[in-house]
Enzyme design. Structure first.
Site, PDB file in Angstrom:
ATOM      1  CG  HIS A  28      -7.535   4.655  13.327  1.00 15.15           C
ATOM      2  ND1 HIS A  28      -6.198   4.587  12.996  1.00 15.15           N
ATOM      3  CD2 HIS A  28      -8.195   3.952  12.384  1.00 15.15           C
ATOM      4  CE1 HIS A  28      -6.072   3.882  11.876  1.00 15.15           C
ATOM      5  NE2 HIS A  28      -7.268   3.480  11.487  1.00 15.15           N
ATOM      6  CB  THR A  29     -10.178   4.921  20.011  1.00 12.34           C
ATOM      7  OG1 THR A  29     -10.325   3.506  19.827  1.00 12.34           O
ATOM      8  CG2 THR A  29     -11.358   5.631  19.379  1.00 12.34           C
ATOM      9  CG  ASP A  30      -4.940   1.709  19.357  1.00 14.07           C
ATOM     10  OD1 ASP A  30      -5.005   2.622  18.510  1.00 14.07           O
ATOM     11  OD2 ASP A  30      -4.358   0.622  19.146  1.00 14.07           O
ATOM     12  CB  SER A  61       8.465 -18.888   8.637  1.00 13.14           C
ATOM     13  OG  SER A  61       7.146 -18.956   8.158  1.00 13.14           O
ATOM     14  CD  GLU A 154       3.553  -3.789  14.700  1.00 13.50           C
ATOM     15  OE1 GLU A 154       3.280  -4.824  15.334  1.00 13.50           O
ATOM     16  OE2 GLU A 154       2.953  -3.435  13.664  1.00 13.50           O
ATOM     17  CG  ASP A 166      -3.586  -4.485  16.443  1.00 10.28           C
ATOM     18  OD1 ASP A 166      -4.778  -4.208  16.655  1.00 10.28           O
ATOM     19  OD2 ASP A 166      -2.961  -4.100  15.444  1.00 10.28           O
TER      20      ASP A 166
HETATM   21  C1  GLA Z   1      -3.872  -1.090  13.783  1.00 15.65           C
HETATM   22  C2  GLA Z   1      -2.966  -0.749  14.956  1.00 15.65           C
HETATM   23  C3  GLA Z   1      -3.761  -0.598  16.218  1.00 15.65           C
HETATM   24  C4  GLA Z   1      -4.907   0.341  16.005  1.00 15.65           C
HETATM   25  C5  GLA Z   1      -5.674  -0.008  14.742  1.00 15.65           C
HETATM   26  C6  GLA Z   1      -6.703   1.026  14.455  1.00 15.65           C
HETATM   27  O1  GLA Z   1      -4.499  -2.319  13.962  1.00 15.65           O
HETATM   28  O2  GLA Z   1      -1.990  -1.746  15.111  1.00 15.65           O
HETATM   29  O3  GLA Z   1      -2.940  -0.131  17.253  1.00 15.65           O
HETATM   30  O4  GLA Z   1      -4.430   1.655  15.965  1.00 15.65           O
HETATM   31  O5  GLA Z   1      -4.841  -0.108  13.648  1.00 15.65           O
HETATM   32  O6  GLA Z   1      -7.654   1.006  15.445  1.00 15.65           O
END
Ligand code: GLA
Length: 376
Positions: A28-30, A61, A154, A166
């Site tokens: 949750h830092t991104d 799929s 997304e 991600d």
């Molecule tokens: C999910 C989000 C990422 C990031 C994480 C928490 O994976 O897709 O962008 O915020 O949560 O670090």
């Protein structure tokens, strides 16, 4: 009209793979423009793709019930395609929206990345499609540019306000390394992680508690962080250092304090982890992982009883450290263990889950793998 093969001399088809990820530390830092440290998993989403010159996007799929979704690229609009097909459709929409001249394709998608497990199967799907399109249409975009397209897909089409970790992990990770990423300017460094050489293993324990970022709780956390940064007069919480934390917390309403404390201390944990990895002291990551879990449990509040039990059991069974990984609200826990103890730690967690009446966790072993690539 000339076909692609006539112009480029090569059949516009192939197969691309993009991996899921676990994040070692920096959660949750991104979206606060701070630091993260993910590794790619060997598990990938694979896209077999063929360019179509009739403007149709055909999605199949190999995983679900074999349903085929067909939509004209010109008709793509946020909300227009939902479910699994929404992710590839979103990427094609985001490419068009960014001004790239792309048309149709037939995509057959397969995957061995567990879904709903916090291992970033959505980003892997987006990145496999983004890379396939980049090659099919000769776009020449770089890996970070494709990651940004996938994130935009997304955010704006699927509707999840995720950060950039991600997609960057799936696009840019290298085998044998963790990706030390600055989410503000996307500066990155590959930090070697030789787990086997250190006699260690990284267990991934999927609690099977469905992790879903689409239900509003993740968006609320992000909004809370942005509100706190605004109240502090900062562009992002990344701009708050540990020395400023006490005075910053004193200026904030009660409900925002724990969020800010998590982000600031978590950025510090990333820096510490990188120092240990650079020094070759991989086991020293353990206590950092466990401290990160406590912060996500007590301050950020994205843990749940199952992930807490997996962490406490793994640590009691001899893991150097353990934490929930990914956005939270269920999903997976990672545990850093001596390679010789991997089986016994996994077995102890499975026993604790059985005794608590929880579903049997699924266990993988994470080996830092290669990011998105063409495979055929
Ligand atoms: C999910 C989000 C990422 C990031 C994480 C928490 O994976 O897709 O962008 O915020 O949560 O670090």
């Amino acid at each position: 009209m000339n076909t692609f093969a006539q112009i480029h001399g090569r059949a516009p088809e192939g197969e691309w793979a993009a991996p899921g990820r676990v994040n070692l530390i920096g959660e949750h830092t991104d979206y606060n423009l701070g630091f993260v440290l993910p590794i790619a998993l060997p598990q990938t989403v694979r896209a077999q793709a063929r360019r179509r010159d009739d403007g149709l996007l055909r999605l199949h799929s190999t995983r679900g019930d074999g349903t085929v979704v067909e939509v004209a690229v010109a008709d793509l609009a946020p909300g227009g395609v939902t479910g699994w097909a929404g992710y590839p459709a979103a990427v094609v929409w985001a490419l068009c929206e960014a001004g790239h001249e792309v048309g149709g394709a037939a995509l057959s998608l397969g995957s061995d990345v567990p879904t709903g497990a916090g291992l970033s199967s959505s980003a892997a799907l987006e990145c496999a499609v983004a890379l396939a399109y980049n090659d099919l249409y000769g776009l020449g975009l770089s890996a970070p540019e494709l990651a940004l397209i996938a994130q935009r897909a997304e955010n704006a089409f699927v509707g999840v306000p995720c950060g950039i970790m991600d997609q960057m992990a799936s696009m840019c990770c290298r085998a044998g390394a963790a990706l030390h990423l600055d989410s503000r300017d996307l500066a990155m460094r590959q930090v070697p992680v030789d787990l086997a050489g250190a006699g260690l293993a990284l267990l991934v324990l999927d609690t099977r508690v469905k992790h879903d970022l689409g239900d509003g709780a993740y968006a609320a956390l992000r909004a809370g962080c942005e509100r706190a940064a605004g109240l502090l007069g900062l562009p992002a919480l990344r701009d708050l250092g540990p020395a400023d934390l006490p005075s910053a917390l004193a200026q904030l309403p009660d409900e925002l304090r724990p969020l800010v404390r998590h982000v600031v201390t978590e950025n510090e944990r990333v820096a510490e982890a990188v120092t240990h990895l650079d020094a070759g002291d991989l086991a020293a990551l353990g206590p950092i992982l466990t401290a990160g879990h406590a912060s996500l449990r007590d301050d950020y509040r994205v843990s749940c009883p199952e992930t807490d039990l997996a962490v406490s059991t793994a640590v009691a069974a001899g893991a150097h450290g353990a934490r929930i990984t990914g956005g939270g609200f269920g999903g997976s826990v990672i545990a850093l263990v001596n390679a010789t103890a991997a089986e016994s730690v996994a077995a102890e967690v499975a026993t604790a889950f059985r005794e608590a009446g929880y579903a049997t966790p699924r266990t993988l072993t994470a080996v830092p793998a290669e990011g998105a690539r063409r495979i055929a």
